[in-house]
Scaffold this motif. Structure first.
Motif, PDB file in Angstrom:
ATOM      1  N   LEU A 142       0.852  -4.092  -9.073  1.00  0.00           N
ATOM      2  CA  LEU A 142       0.003  -3.932  -7.886  1.00  0.00           C
ATOM      3  C   LEU A 142      -0.389  -2.475  -7.704  1.00  0.00           C
ATOM      4  O   LEU A 142      -1.557  -2.162  -7.438  1.00  0.00           O
ATOM      5  CB  LEU A 142       0.721  -4.465  -6.630  1.00  0.00           C
ATOM      6  N   ALA A 143       0.573  -1.586  -7.873  1.00  0.00           N
ATOM      7  CA  ALA A 143       0.292  -0.157  -7.720  1.00  0.00           C
ATOM      8  C   ALA A 143      -0.791   0.297  -8.695  1.00  0.00           C
ATOM      9  O   ALA A 143      -1.701   1.052  -8.314  1.00  0.00           O
ATOM     10  CB  ALA A 143       1.581   0.650  -7.931  1.00  0.00           C
ATOM     11  N   GLU A 144      -0.716  -0.170  -9.932  1.00  0.00           N
ATOM     12  CA  GLU A 144      -1.723   0.208 -10.927  1.00  0.00           C
ATOM     13  C   GLU A 144      -3.104  -0.311 -10.542  1.00  0.00           C
ATOM     14  O   GLU A 144      -4.102   0.405 -10.687  1.00  0.00           O
ATOM     15  CB  GLU A 144      -1.323  -0.317 -12.312  1.00  0.00           C
ATOM     16  N   LYS A 145      -3.172  -1.533 -10.032  1.00  0.00           N
ATOM     17  CA  LYS A 145      -4.467  -2.103  -9.620  1.00  0.00           C
ATOM     18  C   LYS A 145      -5.071  -1.324  -8.449  1.00  0.00           C
ATOM     19  O   LYS A 145      -6.289  -1.223  -8.337  1.00  0.00           O
ATOM     20  CB  LYS A 145      -4.316  -3.568  -9.236  1.00  0.00           C
ATOM     21  N   VAL A 146      -4.192  -0.809  -7.589  1.00  0.00           N
ATOM     22  CA  VAL A 146      -4.659  -0.113  -6.394  1.00  0.00           C
ATOM     23  C   VAL A 146      -4.836   1.386  -6.655  1.00  0.00           C
ATOM     24  O   VAL A 146      -5.535   2.065  -5.910  1.00  0.00           O
ATOM     25  CB  VAL A 146      -3.672  -0.370  -5.220  1.00  0.00           C
ATOM     26  N   GLY A 147      -4.195   1.891  -7.715  1.00  0.00           N
ATOM     27  CA  GLY A 147      -4.328   3.306  -8.052  1.00  0.00           C
ATOM     28  C   GLY A 147      -3.334   4.204  -7.353  1.00  0.00           C
ATOM     29  O   GLY A 147      -3.669   5.351  -7.021  1.00  0.00           O
ATOM     30  N   ILE A 148      -2.124   3.700  -7.109  1.00  0.00           N
ATOM     31  CA  ILE A 148      -1.073   4.497  -6.473  1.00  0.00           C
ATOM     32  C   ILE A 148       0.233   4.295  -7.240  1.00  0.00           C
ATOM     33  O   ILE A 148       0.291   3.525  -8.195  1.00  0.00           O
ATOM     34  CB  ILE A 148      -0.874   4.108  -4.985  1.00  0.00           C
ATOM     35  N   LYS A 149       1.282   4.996  -6.826  1.00  0.00           N
ATOM     36  CA  LYS A 149       2.603   4.856  -7.446  1.00  0.00           C
ATOM     37  C   LYS A 149       3.320   3.640  -6.857  1.00  0.00           C
ATOM     38  O   LYS A 149       3.118   3.285  -5.699  1.00  0.00           O
ATOM     39  CB  LYS A 149       3.459   6.104  -7.184  1.00  0.00           C
ATOM     40  N   ALA A 197      -6.501   1.326   6.435  1.00  0.00           N
ATOM     41  CA  ALA A 197      -7.458   0.217   6.345  1.00  0.00           C
ATOM     42  C   ALA A 197      -8.055   0.113   4.948  1.00  0.00           C
ATOM     43  O   ALA A 197      -8.139  -0.980   4.380  1.00  0.00           O
ATOM     44  CB  ALA A 197      -8.561   0.397   7.390  1.00  0.00           C
ATOM     45  N   SER A 198      -8.452   1.234   4.379  1.00  0.00           N
ATOM     46  CA  SER A 198      -9.058   1.194   3.044  1.00  0.00           C
ATOM     47  C   SER A 198      -8.049   0.777   1.983  1.00  0.00           C
ATOM     48  O   SER A 198      -8.378   0.031   1.051  1.00  0.00           O
ATOM     49  CB  SER A 198      -9.681   2.547   2.685  1.00  0.00           C
ATOM     50  N   ARG A 199      -6.808   1.215   2.119  1.00  0.00           N
ATOM     51  CA  ARG A 199      -5.770   0.827   1.166  1.00  0.00           C
ATOM     52  C   ARG A 199      -5.457  -0.663   1.304  1.00  0.00           C
ATOM     53  O   ARG A 199      -5.262  -1.368   0.322  1.00  0.00           O
ATOM     54  CB  ARG A 199      -4.507   1.648   1.382  1.00  0.00           C
ATOM     55  N   TRP A 219      -7.515  -2.901   2.244  1.00  0.00           N
ATOM     56  CA  TRP A 219      -8.663  -3.560   1.613  1.00  0.00           C
ATOM     57  C   TRP A 219      -8.451  -3.656   0.104  1.00  0.00           C
ATOM     58  O   TRP A 219      -8.663  -4.708  -0.502  1.00  0.00           O
ATOM     59  CB  TRP A 219      -9.940  -2.775   1.928  1.00  0.00           C
ATOM     60  N   ASP A 220      -8.026  -2.541  -0.505  1.00  0.00           N
ATOM     61  CA  ASP A 220      -7.768  -2.518  -1.949  1.00  0.00           C
ATOM     62  C   ASP A 220      -6.639  -3.473  -2.332  1.00  0.00           C
ATOM     63  O   ASP A 220      -6.727  -4.182  -3.341  1.00  0.00           O
ATOM     64  CB  ASP A 220      -7.411  -1.103  -2.415  1.00  0.00           C
ATOM     65  N   ILE A 221      -5.582  -3.498  -1.535  1.00  0.00           N
ATOM     66  CA  ILE A 221      -4.446  -4.383  -1.805  1.00  0.00           C
ATOM     67  C   ILE A 221      -4.885  -5.839  -1.684  1.00  0.00           C
ATOM     68  O   ILE A 221      -4.537  -6.677  -2.516  1.00  0.00           O
ATOM     69  CB  ILE A 221      -3.260  -4.058  -0.875  1.00  0.00           C
ATOM     70  N   GLY A 222      -5.653  -6.139  -0.649  1.00  0.00           N
ATOM     71  CA  GLY A 222      -6.180  -7.492  -0.481  1.00  0.00           C
ATOM     72  C   GLY A 222      -7.025  -7.919  -1.670  1.00  0.00           C
ATOM     73  O   GLY A 222      -6.906  -9.044  -2.167  1.00  0.00           O
ATOM     74  N   SER A 223      -7.864  -7.023  -2.146  1.00  0.00           N
ATOM     75  CA  SER A 223      -8.698  -7.326  -3.326  1.00  0.00           C
ATOM     76  C   SER A 223      -7.825  -7.567  -4.550  1.00  0.00           C
ATOM     77  O   SER A 223      -8.061  -8.515  -5.305  1.00  0.00           O
ATOM     78  CB  SER A 223      -9.664  -6.175  -3.606  1.00  0.00           C
ATOM     79  N   ALA A 224      -6.818  -6.742  -4.742  1.00  0.00           N
ATOM     80  CA  ALA A 224      -5.922  -6.883  -5.898  1.00  0.00           C
ATOM     81  C   ALA A 224      -5.128  -8.185  -5.844  1.00  0.00           C
ATOM     82  O   ALA A 224      -4.804  -8.770  -6.874  1.00  0.00           O
ATOM     83  CB  ALA A 224      -4.976  -5.688  -5.975  1.00  0.00           C
ATOM     84  N   LEU A 225      -4.819  -8.641  -4.625  1.00  0.00           N
ATOM     85  CA  LEU A 225      -4.029  -9.865  -4.445  1.00  0.00           C
ATOM     86  C   LEU A 225      -4.897 -11.086  -4.136  1.00  0.00           C
ATOM     87  O   LEU A 225      -4.384 -12.165  -3.851  1.00  0.00           O
ATOM     88  CB  LEU A 225      -2.996  -9.659  -3.329  1.00  0.00           C
ATOM     89  N   SER A 226      -6.211 -10.907  -4.163  1.00  0.00           N
ATOM     90  CA  SER A 226      -7.188 -11.991  -3.940  1.00  0.00           C
ATOM     91  C   SER A 226      -7.048 -12.670  -2.586  1.00  0.00           C
ATOM     92  O   SER A 226      -7.078 -13.901  -2.478  1.00  0.00           O
ATOM     93  CB  SER A 226      -7.094 -13.040  -5.059  1.00  0.00           C
ATOM     94  N   VAL A 227      -6.869 -11.864  -1.545  1.00  0.00           N
ATOM     95  CA  VAL A 227      -6.826 -12.388  -0.179  1.00  0.00           C
ATOM     96  C   VAL A 227      -7.653 -11.473   0.731  1.00  0.00           C
ATOM     97  O   VAL A 227      -7.798 -10.287   0.452  1.00  0.00           O
ATOM     98  CB  VAL A 227      -5.376 -12.480   0.384  1.00  0.00           C
ATOM     99  N   PRO A 228      -8.193 -12.025   1.820  1.00  0.00           N
ATOM    100  CA  PRO A 228      -8.899 -11.166   2.772  1.00  0.00           C
ATOM    101  C   PRO A 228      -7.895 -10.320   3.559  1.00  0.00           C
ATOM    102  O   PRO A 228      -6.714 -10.669   3.657  1.00  0.00           O
ATOM    103  CB  PRO A 228      -9.605 -12.170   3.693  1.00  0.00           C
TER     104      PRO A 228
END
Length: 133
Positions: free
Chosen positions: A27-34, A50-52, A54-63
């Motif tokens: 998940l961290a790699e998909k989002v670009g963090i450690k 909020a932006s993070r 959003w990125d986590i939601g996109s990586a996990l395929s949820v709104p």
């Protein structure tokens, strides 16, 4: 001190990550963090911007709204587990989302074909009724 909403959002991140079979590192790699940051988010130690989120939601395929589902019940649930005890609730752990075994069981359950899953569900219900009697 952590805020109950941050803890709730973190639990929802962990729950979804487990449900899709993703590690903190992935998940961290998909989002670009450690991955340590994911750990801090999941425990509620750090707030998720909020932006993070959003990125986590996109990586996990949820709104983004997924992470807030049930948040208004969080404080009520902790009040219930601290004081009230009904027969049904007494047998359950306080937070099923925090129980890795329960999440793995749910993931495995939904991997079973639907007709077999229904039969397994019926069997589990019979066994739990027998145990309670």
């Amino acid at each position: 001190m952590t805020h109950h909403v941050d803890v709730h959002v973190g639990k929802r991140i962990r729950h979804r990550r487990w449900m899709v079979g993703m590690t903190q590192q992935q998940l961290a790699e998909k989002v670009g963090i450690k991955f340590q940051q994911i750990q801090k988010y999941e425990t509620g130690m750090n707030r998720v911007s909020a932006s993070r989120l959003w990125d986590i939601g996109s990586a996990l395929s949820v709104p983004v709204s997924y992470f807030f589902e049930g948040v208004e019940q969080t404080e009520e649930a902790s009040d219930v587990s601290a004081g009230l005890d009904t027969a049904d609730d007494a047998a359950l752990p306080g937070d099923l989302l925090a129980d890795r075994e329960a999440l793995e069981l749910v993931r495995s359950y939904y991997a079973i074909p639907e007709n077999q899953r229904r039969r397994l569900f019926d069997l589990a219900r019979v066994l739990s009724d027998t145990a309670a009697a």
